[in-house]
Design a protein around this motif. Structure first.
Motif, PDB file in Angstrom:
ATOM      1  N   PHE A 244     -10.257  48.019 -19.751  1.00 28.35           N
ATOM      2  CA  PHE A 244     -10.869  47.464 -20.960  1.00 28.35           C
ATOM      3  C   PHE A 244     -12.363  47.792 -20.995  1.00 28.35           C
ATOM      4  CE2 PHE A 244     -12.694  44.234 -23.711  1.00 28.35           C
ATOM      5  CZ  PHE A 244     -11.786  44.183 -24.752  1.00 28.35           C
ATOM      6  N   GLU A 245     -13.022  47.629 -19.867  1.00 29.11           N
ATOM      7  CA  GLU A 245     -14.447  47.966 -19.819  1.00 29.11           C
ATOM      8  C   GLU A 245     -14.656  49.465 -20.025  1.00 29.11           C
ATOM      9  OE1 GLU A 245     -18.422  47.330 -17.044  1.00 29.11           O
ATOM     10  OE2 GLU A 245     -16.437  47.231 -16.115  1.00 29.11           O
ATOM     11  N   ARG A 246     -13.807  50.268 -19.432  1.00 23.13           N
ATOM     12  CA  ARG A 246     -13.947  51.722 -19.585  1.00 23.13           C
ATOM     13  C   ARG A 246     -13.781  52.137 -21.045  1.00 23.13           C
ATOM     14  NH1 ARG A 246     -10.723  56.177 -19.666  1.00 23.13           N
ATOM     15  NH2 ARG A 246      -8.817  54.937 -19.433  1.00 23.13           N
ATOM     16  N   ASN A 247     -12.871  51.499 -21.752  1.00 24.49           N
ATOM     17  CA  ASN A 247     -12.579  51.889 -23.131  1.00 24.49           C
ATOM     18  C   ASN A 247     -13.513  51.267 -24.156  1.00 24.49           C
ATOM     19  OD1 ASN A 247     -10.358  53.500 -22.405  1.00 24.49           O
ATOM     20  ND2 ASN A 247      -8.989  51.729 -22.382  1.00 24.49           N
ATOM     21  N   THR A 248     -14.078  50.096 -23.839  1.00 26.12           N
ATOM     22  CA  THR A 248     -14.876  49.372 -24.832  1.00 26.12           C
ATOM     23  C   THR A 248     -16.326  49.157 -24.433  1.00 26.12           C
ATOM     24  OG1 THR A 248     -14.389  47.169 -23.933  1.00 26.12           O
ATOM     25  CG2 THR A 248     -12.794  48.095 -25.509  1.00 26.12           C
ATOM     26  N   GLY A 249     -16.618  49.263 -23.118  1.00 25.90           N
ATOM     27  CA  GLY A 249     -17.954  48.932 -22.628  1.00 25.90           C
ATOM     28  C   GLY A 249     -18.184  47.443 -22.487  1.00 25.90           C
ATOM     29  N   ILE A 250     -17.142  46.649 -22.661  1.00 20.40           N
ATOM     30  CA  ILE A 250     -17.252  45.190 -22.591  1.00 20.40           C
ATOM     31  C   ILE A 250     -16.652  44.697 -21.280  1.00 20.40           C
ATOM     32  CG2 ILE A 250     -16.600  42.996 -23.644  1.00 20.40           C
ATOM     33  CD1 ILE A 250     -16.394  44.487 -26.316  1.00 20.40           C
ATOM     34  N   LEU A 251     -17.442  43.971 -20.497  1.00 23.18           N
ATOM     35  CA  LEU A 251     -16.970  43.428 -19.231  1.00 23.18           C
ATOM     36  C   LEU A 251     -16.319  42.072 -19.448  1.00 23.18           C
ATOM     37  CD1 LEU A 251     -16.860  43.652 -16.123  1.00 23.18           C
ATOM     38  CD2 LEU A 251     -19.110  42.534 -16.055  1.00 23.18           C
ATOM     39  N   LEU A 252     -15.161  41.908 -18.869  1.00 23.77           N
ATOM     40  CA  LEU A 252     -14.452  40.630 -18.864  1.00 23.77           C
ATOM     41  C   LEU A 252     -14.454  40.071 -17.446  1.00 23.77           C
ATOM     42  CD1 LEU A 252     -11.300  41.801 -20.897  1.00 23.77           C
ATOM     43  CD2 LEU A 252     -13.391  40.759 -21.815  1.00 23.77           C
ATOM     44  N   ASP A 253     -14.074  38.815 -17.301  1.00 22.30           N
ATOM     45  CA  ASP A 253     -13.928  38.242 -15.960  1.00 22.30           C
ATOM     46  C   ASP A 253     -12.463  37.889 -15.734  1.00 22.30           C
ATOM     47  OD1 ASP A 253     -13.640  34.932 -15.747  1.00 22.30           O
ATOM     48  OD2 ASP A 253     -14.231  35.683 -17.708  1.00 22.30           O
ATOM     49  N   PRO A 254     -12.019  37.772 -14.485  1.00 22.37           N
ATOM     50  CA  PRO A 254     -10.603  37.518 -14.217  1.00 22.37           C
ATOM     51  C   PRO A 254     -10.214  36.044 -14.289  1.00 22.37           C
ATOM     52  CG  PRO A 254     -11.743  37.799 -12.156  1.00 22.37           C
ATOM     53  CD  PRO A 254     -12.772  38.023 -13.236  1.00 22.37           C
ATOM     54  N   ILE A 255     -11.178  35.171 -14.531  1.00 19.43           N
ATOM     55  CA  ILE A 255     -10.892  33.737 -14.561  1.00 19.43           C
ATOM     56  C   ILE A 255     -10.540  33.268 -15.970  1.00 19.43           C
ATOM     57  CG2 ILE A 255     -11.709  31.457 -13.844  1.00 19.43           C
ATOM     58  CD1 ILE A 255     -11.621  33.603 -11.619  1.00 19.43           C
ATOM     59  N   TYR A 256     -11.281  33.747 -16.948  1.00 15.20           N
ATOM     60  CA  TYR A 256     -11.090  33.303 -18.331  1.00 15.20           C
ATOM     61  C   TYR A 256     -10.818  34.453 -19.296  1.00 15.20           C
ATOM     62  CZ  TYR A 256     -12.975  28.792 -16.763  1.00 15.20           C
ATOM     63  OH  TYR A 256     -13.173  27.609 -16.117  1.00 15.20           O
ATOM     64  N   THR A 257     -11.841  35.265 -19.579  1.00 14.30           N
ATOM     65  CA  THR A 257     -11.737  36.228 -20.673  1.00 14.30           C
ATOM     66  C   THR A 257     -10.767  37.372 -20.374  1.00 14.30           C
ATOM     67  OG1 THR A 257     -13.734  37.350 -19.846  1.00 14.30           O
ATOM     68  CG2 THR A 257     -14.014  35.714 -21.588  1.00 14.30           C
ATOM     69  N   GLY A 258     -10.626  37.739 -19.108  1.00 12.36           N
ATOM     70  CA  GLY A 258      -9.655  38.761 -18.767  1.00 12.36           C
ATOM     71  C   GLY A 258      -8.240  38.319 -19.100  1.00 12.36           C
ATOM     72  N   LYS A 259      -7.911  37.075 -18.765  1.00 10.68           N
ATOM     73  CA  LYS A 259      -6.592  36.537 -19.067  1.00 10.68           C
ATOM     74  C   LYS A 259      -6.378  36.439 -20.573  1.00 10.68           C
ATOM     75  CE  LYS A 259      -6.373  33.947 -14.725  1.00 10.68           C
ATOM     76  NZ  LYS A 259      -6.289  32.621 -14.078  1.00 10.68           N
ATOM     77  N   LEU A 260      -7.434  36.047 -21.281  1.00 13.47           N
ATOM     78  CA  LEU A 260      -7.357  35.946 -22.743  1.00 13.47           C
ATOM     79  C   LEU A 260      -6.990  37.291 -23.368  1.00 13.47           C
ATOM     80  CD1 LEU A 260      -8.006  34.699 -25.581  1.00 13.47           C
ATOM     81  CD2 LEU A 260     -10.382  35.381 -25.153  1.00 13.47           C
ATOM     82  N   LEU A 261      -7.750  38.333 -23.042  1.00  7.96           N
ATOM     83  CA  LEU A 261      -7.504  39.645 -23.664  1.00  7.96           C
ATOM     84  C   LEU A 261      -6.203  40.269 -23.172  1.00  7.96           C
ATOM     85  CD1 LEU A 261      -9.270  40.980 -25.837  1.00  7.96           C
ATOM     86  CD2 LEU A 261     -10.501  39.220 -24.568  1.00  7.96           C
TER      87      LEU A 261
END
Length: 295
Positions: A244-261
Motif C-alpha cells: 500500500f505504501e509502495r503504491n500510494t506513498g501512504i504509510l499505515l500501521d498494523p494496529i489500526y489503519t492497516g487492518k482498516l484498509l
C-alpha cells in the motif's frame, strides 16, 4: 478562546486507484497529517479536553495506556506544548525498570510526563473510585482523560473530522479502538451514509461503548479483520501495508489503519460494496509506535 495549535486547515483527501474496484471509488482522509506529534484522532480527542482542563485551571492531566500507546504519546506532547503537567498510568509494572528503552515512553518522559506503573490486575480497576482516590492522594488534583481519550469532549472533537463536502460519500470507514472516533463520525454523518467501523481488537463490548455517544443508527461494525486481537498482526497484513505504501506513498500501521484498509480492500474485491459506491476511509494516524518498529 480557541487554542491556535488546534485550529487546522482543510485536511487533504487522497484518491486511491483500484483497478479491481468495478465502479467503487476509495478516498483517504489524511488526518495523520494534522500535527507532527498530536496527529489524527488523538488531535481531535484532545482538543476540547485540553480546553476544558485549561478553563478549569487544572494544573495537570492524568490518563492511562500501554507501553506503546499513541494516546500516551500525544497527551505528553500536548502537555509540553501547553505547559500542563501530565501523568501516565502505564499497564505493566515490569516496564518500569526498562521504560527508557521504550521509544514511546522515552519520548513521553522527555515531554515531561510522569509515570505510575501498575500491575495488569490493578490496571483493570483503573475506573473504580478507590483507584482514582489513591491516584489523587499520590498526585493531587488532576483532569482525568480516559484510556484512549474517549469521553464526551473527545466525541465533540471527532465530529469535526467530517466536513460539509463529505456528503458526496456513500460510506465512511474508520478503525475502532475505544469507540470515540466512530461515534463522532456517526454524529456528523448524513442519513444516506453508512458508517462502518473496523475494530482493532476482539470482543462485542464496542457496540455498547459506541452507542453511549452515537446519536444515529446508520452504523455497523465489521469484526472480521482484527487479525487475532489488539496489536496482533501477521505476514499478510505486513505485506499489504508495504504494498500500500509502495503504491500510494501512504504509510499505515498494523494496529489500526492497516487492518482498516486491508478490510476495505477485501470487501471491495469480494463485491460487498454496491457499484458506484464512494468510500471515505479515515486515516487516524497512530504511526509513532510503528515508526519505532513496535513489536
Amino acid at each position: 478562546m480557541m487554542l491556535s495549535i488546534f485550529a487546522c486547515d482543510d485536511v487533504p483527501t487522497t484518491k486511491v486507484e483500484l483497478p479491481f474496484a468495478d465502479g467503487v471509488e476509495l478516498f483517504i482522509r489524511r488526518e495523520d497529517l494534522l500535527h507532527p506529534e498530536i496527529s489524527g484522532n488523538k488531535f481531535r480527542k484532545l482538543k476540547y479536553n485540553i480546553q476544558a482542563a485549561l478553563a478549569s485551571d487544572c494544573q495537570q492531566l492524568l490518563t492511562f495506556g500501554g507501553a506503546y500507546s499513541n494516546h500516551i504519546a500525544a497527551t505528553a506532547a500536548a502537555g509540553r506544548l501547553f505547559g500542563i503537567k501530565t501523568i501516565g498510568v502505564i499497564r505493566g509494572e515490569e516496564i518500569e525498570r526498562i521504560y527508557l528503552d521504550n521509544p514511546t515512553l522515552k519520548k513521553a518522559s522527555a515531554d515531561g510526563m510522569r509515570f505510575k506503573f501498575v500491575t495488569r490486575t490493578a490496571y483493570r480497576t483503573k475506573e473504580s473510585q478507590s483507584f482514582l482516590a489513591d491516584l489523587k492522594r499520590e498526585f493531587g488534583d488532576f483532569y482525568l482523560v480516559p484510556e484512549g481519550g474517549t469521553n464526551s469532549e473527545a466525541v465533540r472533537g471527532t465530529q469535526e473530522i467530517l466536513q460539509e463536502g463529505d456528503q458526496q460519500y456513500t460510506h465512511i470507514c474508520c478503525a475502532v479502538g475505544t469507540g470515540g472516533t466512530i461515534a463522532g463520525i456517526i454524529n456528523r454523518s448524513w442519513s444516506h451514509q453508512k458508517v462502518m467501523g473496523f475494530p482493532a481488537l476482539k470482543g462485542d463490548f464496542l457496540t455498547e461503548a459506541i452507542a453511549q455517544y452515537a446519536q444515529q443508527d446508520n452504523w455497523s461494525l465489521v469484526s472480521a479483520y482484527h487479525f487475532g486481537g489488539y496489536a496482533k498482526y501477521n505476514a499478510d497484513l505486513l505485506h499489504f501495508i508495504s504494498e500500500f505504501e509502495r503504491n500510494t506513498g501512504i504509510l499505515l500501521d498494523p494496529i489500526y489503519t492497516g487492518k482498516l484498509l486491508f478490510g476495505i480492500f477485501d470487501l471491495i474485491e469480494r463485491k460487498q460494496f454496491a457499484k458506484n459506491s464512494k468510500i471515505l476511509a479515515i486515516h487516524t494516524g497512530g504511526l509513532q509506535g510503528w515508526n519505532e518498529k513496535i513489536k
